[in-house]
Design an enzyme around this catalytic site. Structure first.
Site: not given
Ligand code: C6P
Length: 401
Positions: A118, A195, A198, A221, A359
């Site tokens: 991401h 990270d 997910q 999430k 993203c």
């Molecule tokens: N993905 C989606 O896939 P935040 O915005 O800080 O809560 O999370 C960022 C982030 C970081 N790593 C991964 C693997 C992610 O999937 C995400 C957020 C969302 O719809 C928004 S792009």
């Protein structure tokens, strides 16, 4: 699972249809247990933390400390002081890049990320590399969306001091063999940030078993509120790192000549934290514990299989991301139809999915698509909702073919 009634939002209608919410990888809906706990806290318990000698401030402080302890258990960290509250996964990664990266990586050192990151786990490292003259290496994926472990291993070199890698891909659903990756990286002398944005909603995270150096995820999430997230860091790293931000509540003593800093976690939590959101996150941990990982896995895996089968039968539909190990998420494209058009028609049918690059522009480049449509499932989704998705995709085909 009899959980739908726990989620008030799932009763909603969208464009005159029952809401079918399949955008859980972006953010999950909130159970009443979280909403009610936050409301109760704001109505009857709310006060600032760490700063007041009065009873409500002390009670609020204690509640937040208890959430930190619940979070320690959620990821099986050794100590509660290894848990830092951030605004989310993005801030957690930026914290590590700015604080660990700036202090310990020197010109010519190398960082490895993967092709499926991401942007939140790519851009902070890229910026750090530009700032400090480091080399950013990218571990490639195959056409199923699986990390090429051999290639990853080949990238590990004498000057690789950091690996930043996703546990589960938000664009493909791939579950990475994270334990092996960490083991290989440590063998080569590199520290690892995972990270887990997910992964935390779908898998039991055990940072001690993984032996990762850092692990992060977002509250929103995992059925908690927005504005709060978690960074786990091994105690020895957090102690050695400099603060990320400066301000109130992170100091030991301040003088115009010199300031000394508090120990972790306070060192990394400058300013008044997201008190109400932290309380809500605590309620989310409790709620997930009540549901249980076994039940979550069984239901989500069954739903993923069912949806994969059903979507595969739609003419002209290609699933992007067909890894052996997948979380409950399906990215797809329809021959000749832009994903935004798919999303727009589905919206009219009451179905919420995400359409875009998620993203992860390098992933889109790998698969030579501008964007995908993505349906992502939570444990409250049902087979009937998958059927509604399939029916609506057929409608898309009727309109655009
Ligand atoms: N993905 C989606 O896939 P935040 O915005 O800080 O809560 O999370 C960022 C982030 C970081 N790593 C991964 C693997 C992610 O999937 C995400 C957020 C969302 O719809 C928004 S792009």
């Amino acid at each position: 699972m009899r959980v739908r009634e726990d989620f008030p939002m799932l009763e909603s209608r969208m464009n005159g249809k029952h809401l079918v919410y399949l955008d859980n990888a972006a953010t999950t809906q909130k159970p009443a247990a979280v909403i009610d706990r936050m409301t109760q806290f704001m109505r009857h318990e709310y006060a600032t933390i760490h700063r007041g000698v009065y009873t409500f401030s002390q009670l609020s402080t204690r509640e937040c400390d208890l959430v930190r302890e619940r979070c320690r258990r959620f990821v099986n960290a050794e100590r509660a002081s290894e848990i830092i509250f951030t605004r989310g996964a993005t801030e957690a990664i930026n914290l590590v890049a700015a604080s660990f990266g700036r202090k310990f990586l020197k010109k010519g050192d190398e960082i490895i990320i993967s092709e499926m990151e991401h942007h939140s786990n790519l851009v902070p490292w890229q910026a750090l590399c530009e700032e400090k003259g480091l080399l950013l290496k990218v571990a490639p994926i195959n056409d199923k969306g699986e990390l090429l472990l051999d290639e990853f291993e080949k990238l590990l070199a004498a000057r690789t001091y950091f690996v930043a890698i996703t546990h589960v891909s938000n664009a493909l659903g791939t579950i990475n063999p994270i334990r092996e990756i960490i083991k290989m990286s440590h063998h080569a002398g590199a520290a690892v940030l995972v990270d887990g944005a997910q992964a935390a909603p779908h898998l039991k995270v055990d940072v001690r078993d993984l032996d990762c150096d850092f692990y992060c995820f977002s509250g929103h999430k995992i059925y908690g509120p927005t504005g709060v997230g978690v960074l786990y860091g091994k105690a020895r790293h957090l102690e050695a790192m400099d603060p990320y931000q400066y301000g109130g509540d992170m100091i030991e003593s301040v003088d115009f000549k010199k300031t000394t800093f508090a120990k972790p976690p306070a060192k990394f939590e400058a300013g008044t934290p997201a008190i109400v959101e932290i309380i809500g996150l605590g309620a989310a941990f409790d709620y997930l514990q009540k549901i249980g990982w076994e039940a979550i896995h069984a239901h989500e895996n069954e739903l993923l299989d069912y949806a994969t089968q059903a979507l595969s039968q739609i003419p002209g539909l290609a699933i992007i991301g067909t890894a052996q190990e997948k979380a409950s998420l399906i990215s797809f494209v329809l021959d000749g139809i832009h994903p935004h058009d798919i999303g727009t028609v589905l919206d009219q049918e009451g179905i919420a999915i995400r359409a875009g690059h998620h993203c992860t522009q390098p992933v889109m480049k790998h698969f030579k698509v501008p964007a995908t449509a993505r349906a992502s499932f939570a444990f409250y989704n049902t087979r009937e909702e998958v059927d509604a998705l399939v029916k609506a995709i057929h409608k898309v085909l009727e309109i655009f073919r």
